[in-house]
Structures are given as C-alpha cells and as structure tokens.
Design a protein around this motif. Structure first.
Motif, PDB file in Angstrom:
ATOM      1  N   PHE A  27      78.428 -39.377  53.563  1.00  0.00           N
ATOM      2  CA  PHE A  27      79.173 -38.854  54.709  1.00  0.00           C
ATOM      3  C   PHE A  27      78.716 -37.477  55.158  1.00  0.00           C
ATOM      4  CE2 PHE A  27      82.090 -41.933  52.755  1.00  0.00           C
ATOM      5  CZ  PHE A  27      82.364 -42.718  53.858  1.00  0.00           C
ATOM      6  N   PHE A  28      77.736 -36.875  54.479  1.00  0.00           N
ATOM      7  CA  PHE A  28      77.254 -35.568  54.923  1.00  0.00           C
ATOM      8  C   PHE A  28      75.738 -35.551  55.095  1.00  0.00           C
ATOM      9  CE2 PHE A  28      75.770 -31.214  54.122  1.00  0.00           C
ATOM     10  CZ  PHE A  28      76.445 -30.553  55.133  1.00  0.00           C
ATOM     11  N   TYR A  29      75.003 -35.724  53.993  1.00  0.00           N
ATOM     12  CA  TYR A  29      73.551 -35.567  54.073  1.00  0.00           C
ATOM     13  C   TYR A  29      72.898 -36.673  54.890  1.00  0.00           C
ATOM     14  CZ  TYR A  29      73.911 -31.908  50.559  1.00  0.00           C
ATOM     15  OH  TYR A  29      74.209 -30.757  49.906  1.00  0.00           O
ATOM     16  N   TRP A  30      73.317 -37.899  54.701  1.00  0.00           N
ATOM     17  CA  TRP A  30      72.743 -38.999  55.458  1.00  0.00           C
ATOM     18  C   TRP A  30      72.985 -38.835  56.963  1.00  0.00           C
ATOM     19  CZ3 TRP A  30      74.097 -44.906  54.559  1.00  0.00           C
ATOM     20  CH2 TRP A  30      73.184 -45.689  55.290  1.00  0.00           C
ATOM     21  N   PRO A  31      74.214 -38.560  57.439  1.00  0.00           N
ATOM     22  CA  PRO A  31      74.402 -38.338  58.877  1.00  0.00           C
ATOM     23  C   PRO A  31      73.614 -37.138  59.407  1.00  0.00           C
ATOM     24  CG  PRO A  31      76.502 -38.786  57.812  1.00  0.00           C
ATOM     25  CD  PRO A  31      75.508 -38.603  56.718  1.00  0.00           C
ATOM     26  N   VAL A  32      73.505 -36.064  58.605  1.00  0.00           N
ATOM     27  CA  VAL A  32      72.752 -34.896  59.067  1.00  0.00           C
ATOM     28  C   VAL A  32      71.288 -35.251  59.289  1.00  0.00           C
ATOM     29  CG1 VAL A  32      71.891 -32.639  58.353  1.00  0.00           C
ATOM     30  CG2 VAL A  32      74.298 -33.183  58.080  1.00  0.00           C
ATOM     31  N   VAL A  33      70.698 -35.968  58.330  1.00  0.00           N
ATOM     32  CA  VAL A  33      69.297 -36.377  58.474  1.00  0.00           C
ATOM     33  C   VAL A  33      69.135 -37.298  59.676  1.00  0.00           C
ATOM     34  CG1 VAL A  33      67.426 -37.664  57.387  1.00  0.00           C
ATOM     35  CG2 VAL A  33      68.790 -36.067  56.031  1.00  0.00           C
ATOM     36  N   ALA A  34      70.093 -38.214  59.884  1.00  0.00           N
ATOM     37  CA  ALA A  34      70.007 -39.133  61.022  1.00  0.00           C
ATOM     38  C   ALA A  34      70.102 -38.381  62.352  1.00  0.00           C
ATOM     39  CB  ALA A  34      71.123 -40.174  60.923  1.00  0.00           C
ATOM     40  N   VAL A  35      70.994 -37.400  62.430  1.00  0.00           N
ATOM     41  CA  VAL A  35      71.147 -36.632  63.665  1.00  0.00           C
ATOM     42  C   VAL A  35      69.877 -35.841  63.974  1.00  0.00           C
ATOM     43  CG1 VAL A  35      72.346 -34.647  64.662  1.00  0.00           C
ATOM     44  CG2 VAL A  35      73.657 -36.496  63.626  1.00  0.00           C
ATOM     45  N   ILE A  36      69.305 -35.228  62.968  1.00  0.00           N
ATOM     46  CA  ILE A  36      68.059 -34.474  63.184  1.00  0.00           C
ATOM     47  C   ILE A  36      66.945 -35.405  63.641  1.00  0.00           C
ATOM     48  CG2 ILE A  36      66.286 -33.090  62.040  1.00  0.00           C
ATOM     49  CD1 ILE A  36      68.463 -31.952  60.246  1.00  0.00           C
ATOM     50  N   ASN A  37      66.875 -36.583  63.051  1.00  0.00           N
ATOM     51  CA  ASN A  37      65.851 -37.558  63.453  1.00  0.00           C
ATOM     52  C   ASN A  37      66.060 -38.018  64.892  1.00  0.00           C
ATOM     53  OD1 ASN A  37      63.692 -39.598  62.993  1.00  0.00           O
ATOM     54  ND2 ASN A  37      65.409 -41.027  63.162  1.00  0.00           N
ATOM     55  N   TRP A  38      67.305 -38.320  65.256  1.00  0.00           N
ATOM     56  CA  TRP A  38      67.592 -38.776  66.618  1.00  0.00           C
ATOM     57  C   TRP A  38      67.351 -37.674  67.653  1.00  0.00           C
ATOM     58  CZ3 TRP A  38      72.896 -41.585  65.558  1.00  0.00           C
ATOM     59  CH2 TRP A  38      72.638 -42.758  64.851  1.00  0.00           C
ATOM     60  N   ALA A  39      67.554 -36.416  67.268  1.00  0.00           N
ATOM     61  CA  ALA A  39      67.389 -35.320  68.219  1.00  0.00           C
ATOM     62  C   ALA A  39      65.944 -35.172  68.679  1.00  0.00           C
ATOM     63  CB  ALA A  39      67.884 -34.007  67.599  1.00  0.00           C
ATOM     64  N   PHE A  40      65.005 -35.600  67.860  1.00  0.00           N
ATOM     65  CA  PHE A  40      63.592 -35.458  68.209  1.00  0.00           C
ATOM     66  C   PHE A  40      62.940 -36.788  68.550  1.00  0.00           C
ATOM     67  CE2 PHE A  40      64.596 -31.773  65.624  1.00  0.00           C
ATOM     68  CZ  PHE A  40      64.023 -30.734  66.365  1.00  0.00           C
ATOM     69  N   THR A  41      63.736 -37.823  68.706  1.00  0.00           N
ATOM     70  CA  THR A  41      63.215 -39.124  69.097  1.00  0.00           C
ATOM     71  C   THR A  41      64.040 -39.680  70.254  1.00  0.00           C
ATOM     72  OG1 THR A  41      64.632 -40.256  67.466  1.00  0.00           O
ATOM     73  CG2 THR A  41      62.397 -39.646  66.764  1.00  0.00           C
ATOM     74  N   LEU A  42      63.491 -40.664  70.908  1.00  0.00           N
ATOM     75  CA  LEU A  42      64.220 -41.369  71.962  1.00  0.00           C
ATOM     76  C   LEU A  42      64.773 -42.640  71.346  1.00  0.00           C
ATOM     77  CD1 LEU A  42      65.060 -41.438  74.922  1.00  0.00           C
ATOM     78  CD2 LEU A  42      62.936 -42.652  75.430  1.00  0.00           C
ATOM     79  N   GLU A  43      66.071 -42.641  71.079  1.00  0.00           N
ATOM     80  CA  GLU A  43      66.725 -43.736  70.367  1.00  0.00           C
ATOM     81  C   GLU A  43      67.200 -44.782  71.376  1.00  0.00           C
ATOM     82  OE1 GLU A  43      67.781 -45.442  66.706  1.00  0.00           O
ATOM     83  OE2 GLU A  43      66.716 -43.571  67.124  1.00  0.00           O
ATOM     84  N   PRO A  44      66.691 -46.007  71.304  1.00  0.00           N
ATOM     85  CA  PRO A  44      67.155 -47.052  72.230  1.00  0.00           C
ATOM     86  C   PRO A  44      68.651 -47.320  72.032  1.00  0.00           C
ATOM     87  CG  PRO A  44      65.128 -47.710  71.144  1.00  0.00           C
ATOM     88  CD  PRO A  44      65.615 -46.490  70.438  1.00  0.00           C
ATOM     89  N   PRO A  45      69.420 -47.460  73.103  1.00  0.00           N
ATOM     90  CA  PRO A  45      70.871 -47.636  72.965  1.00  0.00           C
ATOM     91  C   PRO A  45      71.267 -48.960  72.316  1.00  0.00           C
ATOM     92  CG  PRO A  45      70.192 -47.937  75.245  1.00  0.00           C
ATOM     93  CD  PRO A  45      68.999 -47.417  74.505  1.00  0.00           C
ATOM     94  N   PHE A  46      70.420 -49.981  72.413  1.00  0.00           N
ATOM     95  CA  PHE A  46      70.781 -51.290  71.874  1.00  0.00           C
ATOM     96  C   PHE A  46      69.873 -51.703  70.715  1.00  0.00           C
ATOM     97  CE2 PHE A  46      72.005 -51.298  76.367  1.00  0.00           C
ATOM     98  CZ  PHE A  46      73.366 -51.479  76.231  1.00  0.00           C
ATOM     99  N   GLY A  47      69.309 -50.699  70.025  1.00  0.00           N
ATOM    100  CA  GLY A  47      68.478 -50.982  68.869  1.00  0.00           C
ATOM    101  C   GLY A  47      67.012 -51.067  69.227  1.00  0.00           C
ATOM    102  N   GLY A  48      66.189 -51.060  68.223  1.00  0.00           N
ATOM    103  CA  GLY A  48      64.751 -51.112  68.426  1.00  0.00           C
ATOM    104  C   GLY A  48      64.066 -49.900  67.841  1.00  0.00           C
ATOM    105  N   ALA A  50      62.394 -46.348  67.556  1.00  0.00           N
ATOM    106  CA  ALA A  50      62.563 -45.063  68.226  1.00  0.00           C
ATOM    107  C   ALA A  50      61.207 -44.445  68.512  1.00  0.00           C
ATOM    108  CB  ALA A  50      63.397 -44.127  67.362  1.00  0.00           C
ATOM    109  N   GLU A  51      61.130 -43.692  69.600  1.00  0.00           N
ATOM    110  CA  GLU A  51      59.881 -43.041  70.016  1.00  0.00           C
ATOM    111  C   GLU A  51      60.017 -41.534  69.846  1.00  0.00           C
ATOM    112  OE1 GLU A  51      57.227 -42.327  74.074  1.00  0.00           O
ATOM    113  OE2 GLU A  51      58.940 -43.712  74.069  1.00  0.00           O
ATOM    114  N   PHE A  52      59.057 -40.927  69.168  1.00  0.00           N
ATOM    115  CA  PHE A  52      59.091 -39.485  68.957  1.00  0.00           C
ATOM    116  C   PHE A  52      58.780 -38.768  70.273  1.00  0.00           C
ATOM    117  CE2 PHE A  52      57.054 -35.427  67.928  1.00  0.00           C
ATOM    118  CZ  PHE A  52      58.033 -34.862  67.131  1.00  0.00           C
ATOM    119  N   VAL A  53      59.684 -37.857  70.684  1.00  0.00           N
ATOM    120  CA  VAL A  53      59.519 -37.143  71.953  1.00  0.00           C
ATOM    121  C   VAL A  53      59.550 -35.633  71.774  1.00  0.00           C
ATOM    122  CG1 VAL A  53      60.451 -39.017  73.350  1.00  0.00           C
ATOM    123  CG2 VAL A  53      62.003 -37.293  72.399  1.00  0.00           C
ATOM    124  N   GLY A  54      59.600 -35.148  70.548  1.00  0.00           N
ATOM    125  CA  GLY A  54      59.590 -33.706  70.311  1.00  0.00           C
ATOM    126  C   GLY A  54      60.848 -33.033  70.825  1.00  0.00           C
TER     127      GLY A  54
END
Length: 296
Positions: A27-48, A50-54
């Motif tokens: 409930f802490f470290y895993w969500p933090v890592v996921a948020v950081i990863n999503w912040a620098f990638t383009l996450e498809p809304p319906f799955g698939g 992710a593309e790194f966009v910096g």
C-alpha cells in the motif's frame, strides 16, 4: 539493569514483522513506484504497453491553465482552512480550560464534529446552506443571490472551507486543550493576582507556551488541506469542483483526471508535483517558523 528480550531464532522476529512489512510494501512502496513509472510514460487508458515519454506529461500539466487554477485554489483552501481551524480550536480550548460550569459537556460537543466523515459533513452543509431553502433562501429573497454557491465560485469556495473548518476545529481543539493542561497553573494564577485579565493571560502566557503544539498543528493541517481524504470528500460531495473549477483543489483534480478522464499518466505527474509542493511548504515551515518555537 534493563532486561532485553532475545529471540533464539532469527526468523521469529521476521515472521512477526512480515505482515506489517507486507502492508507497507503493497500500500505504499508499490503504488509509489507505479506512480513514478506512469508519470514518465504514456499509459493507455484501457491497458496495453506503456510508451516512455520523459517529461512530456509534466510539460502538458504545466501548460494547462486549469491546473494552475487548481494550485491557487489548493493554496487558498489549505492556508485559510488551516488558519481558521487552529484559531477556532485555540479559542475553544482557552474557554474550556477555565473549567467553568458545564465545561465537560462542551469538551464533548467541540470534539464531536471530528467524528463525522468529511463527505457526510459536506452533504449535510450542502442542504443546510442551500440557497433554495432555510436561512440562505430567506436572505436571497431580500438580497437576490447574496448566497449562491451553485452560481458563484467565491461562495462555493467559502462553503467548502467552512465545512473543513467545522470538522477539523475539533481536532485542533484536542491538541490545544492538552497543551493548555501542561501550562503551569502557578504562572496563570500569579498573572491573575497581578491584575491581568483572561485575554492578557492567554496572549502573554498560555499562547507562547503552546508554540510547539501550534507548530505541529500548522504542519499537520496544511498537509491535510492539500492531500487529506476529507479535502477530496468535502469537495466531491459538495461542489464537485465547480462552479467553473472554482473549488477544484489539486487532490480532487488528480482523482478526477485518473478515474473520470482515464489520464493515468497526467494524474501521476500531478501527484508528484503535489508531493513536491507539500515538501516546499513543509521546508518553509521548518526553516522560518520552527526557529521561533521554544520547546523549553
């Protein structure tokens, strides 16, 4: 000599700590890592994949004028809400600390709003201060639109701040009353014998000795105003960020972007910016306010 418990097996303390460590990781470290990863990638809304966009998500967020509006609204909400909650809690604590008849009942009464969930309080005040009925309707009949949070953004922002203060003033009251209990009664009694009134005794003796408690509440309440669950709950169930984004605080915008707009990457970038903003405010508080706090 103090005795210490010694485990014969090295795995036994690990087993005891494992459930808590698992909760922290999930409930802490895993969500933090996921948020950081999503912040620098383009996450498809319906799955698939992710593309790194910096830093593209951050550039998009900073170029959005509605986002800067949410920053301003959040700062106003956090500063005004925290200040009023602490001030009201201080006044109530000073009044109850005098041990007047019936003070025990009022202690319970002042703490009671804190037990009410933020969304429930928002719904209640939404009807209590509705411009179509009750006192507000009577005032609007005399002075049209003198109070209409559904139409005027300033009125809506005042409404959500009032609800926040109503709920959290009881929280500050608890800590301030506890702090007043630790103030030596001899100092207050000596000041009273010298002819100082209740207000003068509070300003010159009691409030300065409450500096550590007040500093703690400033940091806590500012953080709650920015990212607290009650902040989101109050806004969501009262105004839904409206009218015209006037009450769209940052935490509400993040949730709305993620779960309504399915913009997980943009919401993650905004979450990191919000954490950075809280860190800046906390640094300012510890750098320029704590130096005025005396712990002895």
């Amino acid at each position: 000599m103090e005795k210490r418990s010694v485990f014969k097996s090295a795995w036994l303390p690990v087993l005891f700590a494992a459930p808590q460590l698992l909760l922290i990781f999930v409930f802490f470290y895993w969500p933090v890592v996921a948020v950081i990863n999503w912040a620098f990638t383009l996450e498809p809304p319906f799955g698939g994949a992710a593309e790194f966009v910096g830093f593209e998500n951050f550039r998009e967020v900073f170029s959005d004028p509605l986002y800067w509006n949410s920053v301003v609204v959040s700062v106003i909400f956090a500063v005004v809400g925290a200040s009023c909650a602490i001030l009201i809690g201080l006044v109530l604590a000073l009044a109850v600390d005098r041990a007047l008849p019936g003070s025990g009942f009022f202690r319970f009464l002042y703490i009671l709003p804190f037990a009410v969930a933020g969304p429930a309080g928002g719904l209640a005040f939404r009807f209590i201060l509705s411009p179509e009925r009750g006192l507000a309707a009577s005032l609007n009949q005399i002075y049209p639109d003198i109070w209409n949070p559904a139409k005027f953004g300033t009125h809506a922002l005042i409404l959500v701040i009032v609800i926040f203060v109503w709920k959290w003033a009881g929280y500050t009251f608890i800590f301030l009353l506890a702090g007043l209990q630790s103030v030596p009664k001899t100092l207050v009694e000596a000041a009273a014998m010298d002819g100082s009134g209740p207000i003068r005794r509070a300003l010159d003796i009691q409030v300065p000795l409450l500096a550590p408690t007040l500093f703690f509440l400033v940091v806590t309440m500012m953080t709650e105003g920015f990212v607290g669950s009650d902040t989101f709950g109050i806004v969501h169930h009262t105004t839904a960020g409206g009218p015209n984004h006037a009450t769209e605080v940052m935490v509400f915008r993040i949730v709305d972007e993620a779960f309504q707009g399915l913009n997980y990457s943009g919401a993650s970038a905004q979450s990191i910016i919000l954490i950075g903003l809280i860190m800046i405010f906390t640094f300012i508080q510890f750098r320029f306010i704590e130096r005025r706090v005396h712990y002895k």
